[in-house]
Design a protein around this motif. Structure first.
Motif, PDB file in Angstrom:
ATOM      1  N   ASP A 208      -2.875  -7.060  12.993  1.00 40.01           N
ATOM      2  CA  ASP A 208      -2.165  -5.982  13.855  1.00 40.01           C
ATOM      3  C   ASP A 208      -1.457  -6.827  14.871  1.00 40.01           C
ATOM      4  O   ASP A 208       0.145  -5.697  15.188  1.00 40.01           O
ATOM      5  CB  ASP A 208      -3.022  -5.020  14.853  1.00 40.01           C
ATOM      6  CG  ASP A 208      -4.336  -3.846  14.410  1.00 40.01           C
ATOM      7  OD1 ASP A 208      -3.991  -3.801  12.657  1.00 40.01           O
ATOM      8  OD2 ASP A 208      -5.332  -4.157  14.435  1.00 40.01           O
ATOM      9  N   ASN A 209      -1.199  -8.166  15.010  1.00 42.23           N
ATOM     10  CA  ASN A 209      -0.476  -8.177  15.685  1.00 42.23           C
ATOM     11  C   ASN A 209       0.730  -9.340  15.005  1.00 42.23           C
ATOM     12  O   ASN A 209       1.246  -9.757  15.764  1.00 42.23           O
ATOM     13  CB  ASN A 209      -1.135  -9.633  16.912  1.00 42.23           C
ATOM     14  CG  ASN A 209      -2.020  -8.875  18.301  1.00 42.23           C
ATOM     15  OD1 ASN A 209      -1.439  -7.771  18.757  1.00 42.23           O
ATOM     16  ND2 ASN A 209      -3.214  -9.225  18.334  1.00 42.23           N
ATOM     17  N   GLY A 210       0.503  -9.406  14.214  1.00 40.93           N
ATOM     18  CA  GLY A 210       1.347  -9.892  12.941  1.00 40.93           C
ATOM     19  C   GLY A 210       1.283 -11.359  12.990  1.00 40.93           C
ATOM     20  O   GLY A 210       2.225 -11.648  12.049  1.00 40.93           O
ATOM     21  N   ASN A 211       0.257 -11.727  13.270  1.00 31.53           N
ATOM     22  CA  ASN A 211       0.217 -12.731  13.060  1.00 31.53           C
ATOM     23  C   ASN A 211      -0.983 -13.450  12.092  1.00 31.53           C
ATOM     24  O   ASN A 211      -0.038 -14.547  11.154  1.00 31.53           O
ATOM     25  CB  ASN A 211      -0.792 -13.855  14.203  1.00 31.53           C
ATOM     26  CG  ASN A 211      -0.539 -13.665  15.551  1.00 31.53           C
ATOM     27  OD1 ASN A 211       0.524 -13.514  15.738  1.00 31.53           O
ATOM     28  ND2 ASN A 211      -1.134 -13.435  16.720  1.00 31.53           N
ATOM     29  N   ILE A 212      -0.947 -13.019  11.236  1.00 32.26           N
ATOM     30  CA  ILE A 212      -1.626 -12.757   9.757  1.00 32.26           C
ATOM     31  C   ILE A 212      -0.608 -11.582   9.455  1.00 32.26           C
ATOM     32  O   ILE A 212      -1.002 -10.696   8.780  1.00 32.26           O
ATOM     33  CB  ILE A 212      -3.453 -12.880   9.133  1.00 32.26           C
ATOM     34  CG1 ILE A 212      -3.338 -14.190  10.424  1.00 32.26           C
ATOM     35  CG2 ILE A 212      -3.642 -12.649   8.038  1.00 32.26           C
ATOM     36  CD1 ILE A 212      -4.940 -14.121  10.000  1.00 32.26           C
ATOM     37  N   GLU A 213       0.130 -12.128   7.443  1.00 34.60           N
ATOM     38  CA  GLU A 213       0.279 -11.155   6.921  1.00 34.60           C
ATOM     39  C   GLU A 213      -0.209 -10.342   6.171  1.00 34.60           C
ATOM     40  O   GLU A 213      -1.392 -10.471   5.478  1.00 34.60           O
ATOM     41  CB  GLU A 213       1.415 -11.357   6.098  1.00 34.60           C
ATOM     42  CG  GLU A 213       1.921 -10.885   4.571  1.00 34.60           C
ATOM     43  CD  GLU A 213       3.464 -11.916   4.095  1.00 34.60           C
ATOM     44  OE1 GLU A 213       3.937 -10.912   3.174  1.00 34.60           O
ATOM     45  OE2 GLU A 213       2.951 -12.841   3.676  1.00 34.60           O
ATOM     46  N   ASN A 214       0.379  -8.730   5.789  1.00 40.18           N
ATOM     47  CA  ASN A 214      -0.930  -7.811   5.678  1.00 40.18           C
ATOM     48  C   ASN A 214      -0.362  -7.700   4.136  1.00 40.18           C
ATOM     49  O   ASN A 214       0.099  -6.750   4.059  1.00 40.18           O
ATOM     50  CB  ASN A 214      -0.819  -6.549   6.072  1.00 40.18           C
ATOM     51  CG  ASN A 214      -2.289  -5.315   6.287  1.00 40.18           C
ATOM     52  OD1 ASN A 214      -2.911  -5.605   5.760  1.00 40.18           O
ATOM     53  ND2 ASN A 214      -1.411  -4.360   6.208  1.00 40.18           N
ATOM     54  N   VAL A 215      -1.252  -8.379   3.401  1.00 41.90           N
ATOM     55  CA  VAL A 215      -0.333  -8.369   1.636  1.00 41.90           C
ATOM     56  C   VAL A 215      -1.449  -7.406   1.301  1.00 41.90           C
ATOM     57  O   VAL A 215      -2.385  -6.850   1.836  1.00 41.90           O
ATOM     58  CB  VAL A 215      -0.931  -9.892   1.233  1.00 41.90           C
ATOM     59  CG1 VAL A 215      -0.449 -11.054   2.031  1.00 41.90           C
ATOM     60  CG2 VAL A 215      -2.162  -9.785   1.300  1.00 41.90           C
ATOM     61  N   PRO A 216      -0.814  -7.401   0.123  1.00 38.94           N
ATOM     62  CA  PRO A 216      -1.224  -5.446  -0.666  1.00 38.94           C
ATOM     63  C   PRO A 216      -3.364  -6.808  -1.157  1.00 38.94           C
ATOM     64  O   PRO A 216      -3.329  -7.308  -1.479  1.00 38.94           O
ATOM     65  CB  PRO A 216      -0.714  -6.337  -1.576  1.00 38.94           C
ATOM     66  CG  PRO A 216       0.997  -5.883  -1.840  1.00 38.94           C
ATOM     67  CD  PRO A 216       0.514  -7.284  -1.167  1.00 38.94           C
TER      68      PRO A 216
END
Length: 356
Positions: free
Chosen positions: A290-298
């Motif tokens: 949610d913080n964008g530190n890890i990419e929310n990939v498919p």
């Protein structure tokens, strides 16, 4: 003298070899008619009874023997060529399957038909590690905040054992939650298999049913393994992480095996606290997403089919359903430990089959 000796030797040899290579019928020329006829009385291995008779010895037997041998040899060669052709075809099929070619069917003597499955929309099912009837939609309504307060000595021992085990994991992986989840699942898939195996052996020894707990624990192990197969698509383990999995799994398997033999209620309580830590870890994973530190990939395709997720699902959706699974495993193992604490056996209480 030499002529008589040669004649005798010839008669002896022909007496031995004649029946094999020559017909025993002697053909005589009738002086009156000039017609060659068969004389049944002259059966001297091809020699006439009367030396004055003209003799023609047929070679029918020789050629028939040669013909039968040639025919049998030809038939044998045909069978051998057919067998070699069949073996070569099987080898080519196996090679094509190994290379991921079009022919992936296995030719087998045993005739076990490969099962073919399709999705609800009629398209081909491409996963062999699980089938369509094993998929499900995760129960997202489960309470994630539940916690078993340690009261007895065994509860406290189980609680602090898990806390101590968490420390090196935090140091090694820090905030790499993808790799952390992968390592966690290699450990979390062990207890269900060990417990199910030991209950299976106990059921065989005592000639008693298990109340469904064998299947319930093996379902848990399989579910945890599917978590691992999913995160393998997200975080590719390197060499030293694979080596760490070997070491941790070897130690943990044997330690948990011994713990379950000594005290099943302790073993299940340890797993219950381990699953509580898993819920906490996946909650932190979601915060990083949610913080964008890890990419929310498919989401990986295997996760979409296993949990029946929408086709546009993302990694965040996968983490949500995995966390729900861990919460269910937490409840099952704390429940199993409570059964033992109350002086009962697992077989006395129906197992929560299909509890995801």
């Amino acid at each position: 003298m030499m002529t008589r000796g040669a004649t005798r030797m010839t008669r002896v040899v022909m007496g031995q070899m004649g029946p094999r290579y020559f017909s025993t019928t002697v053909l005589r020329n009738d002086p009156g008619t000039g017609v060659v006829g068969g004389a049944a009385a002259g059966l001297l291995h091809g020699f006439p009874a009367n030396p004055s008779e003209k003799v023609a010895v047929t070679w029918v037997r020789h050629f028939s023997a040669m013909g039968s041998r040639s025919a049998s040899t030809a038939a044998l060669n045909d069978k051998q060529q057919e067998k070699e052709s069949s073996d070569k075809k099987m080898e080519n099929t196996a090679t094509a399957a190994a290379n991921g070619g079009a022919g992936k069917s296995v030719v087998s003597y045993w005739g076990v038909p490969p099962s073919k499955a399709t999705k609800p929309d009629g398209t081909e099912w491409k996963w062999n590690c699980f089938r369509p009837w094993e998929t499900y939609e995760a129960d997202m309504s489960i309470d994630l905040t539940k916690h078993h307060a340690p009261v007895t000595f065994l509860d406290k021992f189980a609680y602090w054992t898990v806390k101590v085990l968490r420390f090196p994991t935090d140091v090694f992986f820090q905030r790499r939650y993808g790799c952390r989840a992968m390592m966690l699942e290699t450990v979390a898939a062990v207890p269900g298999m060990v417990g199910g195996m030991l209950l299976h052996c106990k059921s065989l020894r005592r000639f008693e049913q298990s109340g469904g707990w064998i299947k319930a624990l093996l379902e848990e192990a399989e579910n945890e393994r599917m978590h691992l197969m999913t995160f393998m698509e997200v975080a590719k383990p390197n060499v030293y992480e694979r080596a760490l999995v070997f070491a941790v799994q070897g130690v943990f398997f044997n330690a948990y095996f011994a713990a379950y033999l000594i005290s099943p209620k302790l073993a299940h309580r340890i797993v219950g606290y381990l699953e509580e830590e898993a819920v906490h870890s996946y909650t932190e994973f979601l915060k990083e997403l949610d913080n964008g530190n890890i990419e929310n990939v498919p989401a990986p395709a295997i996760a979409i089919d296993y949990w029946r997720l929408p086709k546009d699902a993302t990694l965040r959706d996968v983490v949500l359903v995995v966390r729900a699974d861990e919460a269910h495993h937490r409840d099952v193992n704390h429940y199993a430990s409570d059964i033992h604490y109350q002086g009962q056996q697992l077989k006395d209480s129906p197992a929560p089959l299909g509890y995801h």
